[in-house]
Design a protein around this motif. Structure first.
Motif, short mmCIF file in Angstrom:
data_model
loop_
_atom_site.label_atom_id
_atom_site.label_comp_id
_atom_site.label_asym_id
_atom_site.label_seq_id
_atom_site.Cartn_x
_atom_site.Cartn_y
_atom_site.Cartn_z
N VAL A 1 -54.67 73.39 -13.87
CA VAL A 1 -54.24 74.57 -14.63
C VAL A 1 -52.71 74.61 -14.71
N VAL A 2 -52.05 74.38 -13.59
CA VAL A 2 -50.57 74.38 -13.58
C VAL A 2 -50.03 73.34 -14.55
N LEU A 3 -50.58 72.13 -14.49
CA LEU A 3 -50.10 71.04 -15.33
C LEU A 3 -50.30 71.33 -16.82
N LEU B 1 -48.14 74.37 -18.18
CA LEU B 1 -46.78 73.91 -18.44
C LEU B 1 -46.72 73.06 -19.71
N SER B 2 -47.71 72.19 -19.90
CA SER B 2 -47.73 71.33 -21.09
C SER B 2 -47.79 72.16 -22.37
N PHE B 3 -48.70 73.13 -22.42
CA PHE B 3 -48.83 73.98 -23.61
C PHE B 3 -47.58 74.83 -23.84
N PHE B 4 -47.04 75.37 -22.77
CA PHE B 4 -45.86 76.22 -22.87
C PHE B 4 -44.65 75.43 -23.40
N ILE B 5 -44.42 74.25 -22.84
CA ILE B 5 -43.28 73.42 -23.26
C ILE B 5 -43.47 72.94 -24.69
N SER B 6 -44.68 72.52 -25.03
CA SER B 6 -44.97 72.08 -26.40
C SER B 6 -44.73 73.21 -27.39
N TYR B 7 -45.20 74.40 -27.04
CA TYR B 7 -44.99 75.57 -27.91
C TYR B 7 -43.51 75.82 -28.13
N ARG B 8 -42.73 75.73 -27.07
CA ARG B 8 -41.29 75.98 -27.18
C ARG B 8 -40.64 74.96 -28.13
N TRP C 1 -37.51 73.07 -18.97
CA TRP C 1 -38.93 73.24 -18.64
C TRP C 1 -39.66 71.89 -18.62
N TYR C 2 -39.27 70.99 -19.51
CA TYR C 2 -39.85 69.64 -19.47
C TYR C 2 -39.61 68.99 -18.12
N ASN C 3 -38.43 69.18 -17.56
CA ASN C 3 -38.13 68.60 -16.26
C ASN C 3 -38.89 69.26 -15.13
N VAL C 4 -39.27 70.53 -15.32
CA VAL C 4 -40.18 71.17 -14.35
C VAL C 4 -41.53 70.45 -14.39
N TRP C 5 -42.06 70.25 -15.61
CA TRP C 5 -43.33 69.53 -15.75
C TRP C 5 -43.22 68.13 -15.15
N LEU C 6 -42.11 67.45 -15.41
CA LEU C 6 -41.92 66.09 -14.90
C LEU C 6 -41.87 66.07 -13.38
N SER C 7 -41.22 67.06 -12.78
CA SER C 7 -41.15 67.12 -11.32
C SER C 7 -42.54 67.36 -10.72
#
Length: 288
Positions: free
Chosen positions: A240-242, A245-252, A268-274
């Motif tokens: 769910v976390v992953l 984040l993916s949907f939120f960053i893509s939307y942005r 935010w992409y770097n948050v997902w990457l971390s």
């Protein structure tokens, strides 16, 4: 002279940190997360040493990159040492080459494997900067970028591993997945720099295909989230976390298209990457 106000150690350190300032969030912090997760039985001391090793290699790369086309930073990043006048171009060029044997010697103090990774990072730095791959087609640029990150990750993981030698199966798989993620999603860093990149003739994906480039973020993040879910055997809460984040960053990236918004989206992409980089540790210690 390096500095008109003197050569004090703290001033030197400040200048060196300024060269790498923007790469703490994009490279040094994510790779530190990666080494802590991918290395077998790392200690805090080993991870901190790996973080410093990564910073030293990144400093070598940034000096090469920022001395090749200093006029780019006049537009994009005026707080860097060259456009701000804290360091002369001639001095920065000398320091760029002085750092090569320093990086190699520092790496050799750990193991030959760490040295090989540092030599690879130096070679890829030359390919990217002096051989002008950075201004070539976006596919080649992405691949060279991914190979460079892989060299950082291999070396840092070796340093973080007790004994500083061989990587195990999970470590090797982690590097392969991470390099593939970089190769297919690294264009996220190019949106915020599009005006400066266009000024010096770079052919990044957001410049060549601006509309398509934003949709590649959606495809990349969602597909890699699916792959990571199965490879690292993630439980539902982590999935769910992953995916959130993916949907939120893509939307942005698709919705907010000005430079300031792209900068925030890239954070935010770097948050997902971390999070993605931490998953080998989840698999190693929790899922298995």
């Amino acid at each position: 002279m390096f500095l008109s106000s003197g050569n004090k150690p703290l001033q030197w350190l400040y200048i060196l940190v300024l060269f790498t300032k923007s790469d703490f969030k994009t490279t040094i912090i994510p790779i530190t997360f990666f080494t802590a997760a991918a290395s077998p039985n790392p200690t805090l001391c080993h991870v901190l040493q790996a973080a410093f090793w990564t910073w030293l290699q990144v400093l070598q790369f940034d000096l090469a990159n920022q001395t090749m086309r200093p006029e780019e930073d006049e537009y994009n990043k005026r707080d860097r040492p060259l456009p701000s006048g804290r360091l002369t171009l001639a001095t920065a060029c000398k320091l760029r080459w002085i750092l090569v044997p320093i990086c190699w010697a520092w790496s050799a103090s750990y193991s030959k494997e760490a040295l090989y990774a540092s030599v690879a990072a130096s070679a890829l730095t030359v390919i990217y900067n002096e051989c002008a791959t950075h201004s070539g087609h976006w596919t080649v640029r992405n691949l060279v970028n991914a190979a460079g990150y892989a060299s950082f990750e291999v070396g840092a993981t070796v340093v973080a591993t007790p004994g500083n030698q061989h990587l195990d199966r999970i470590s090797i798989l982690s590097v392969c997945i991470s390099a593939s993620i970089y190769a297919t999603t690294i264009q996220t860093q190019d949106f915020k720099d599009i005006h400066g990149d266009r000024l010096i003739g770079r052919r990044t994906l957001p410049i060549i295909h601006p509309a398509l480039a934003r949709y590649t973020v959606i495809a990349g993040l969602l597909l890699w989230s699916i792959v990571l879910t199965y490879v690292w055997d993630l439980e539902q809460s982590v999935q769910v976390v992953l995916f959130v984040l993916s949907f939120f960053i893509s939307y942005r990236f698709v919705t907010f298209k000005d430079v300031a918004a792209d900068q925030v989206s890239f954070y935010w992409y770097n948050v997902w990457l971390s999070v993605a980089h931490a998953l080998p540790g989840y698999y190693r210690y929790l899922a298995v």
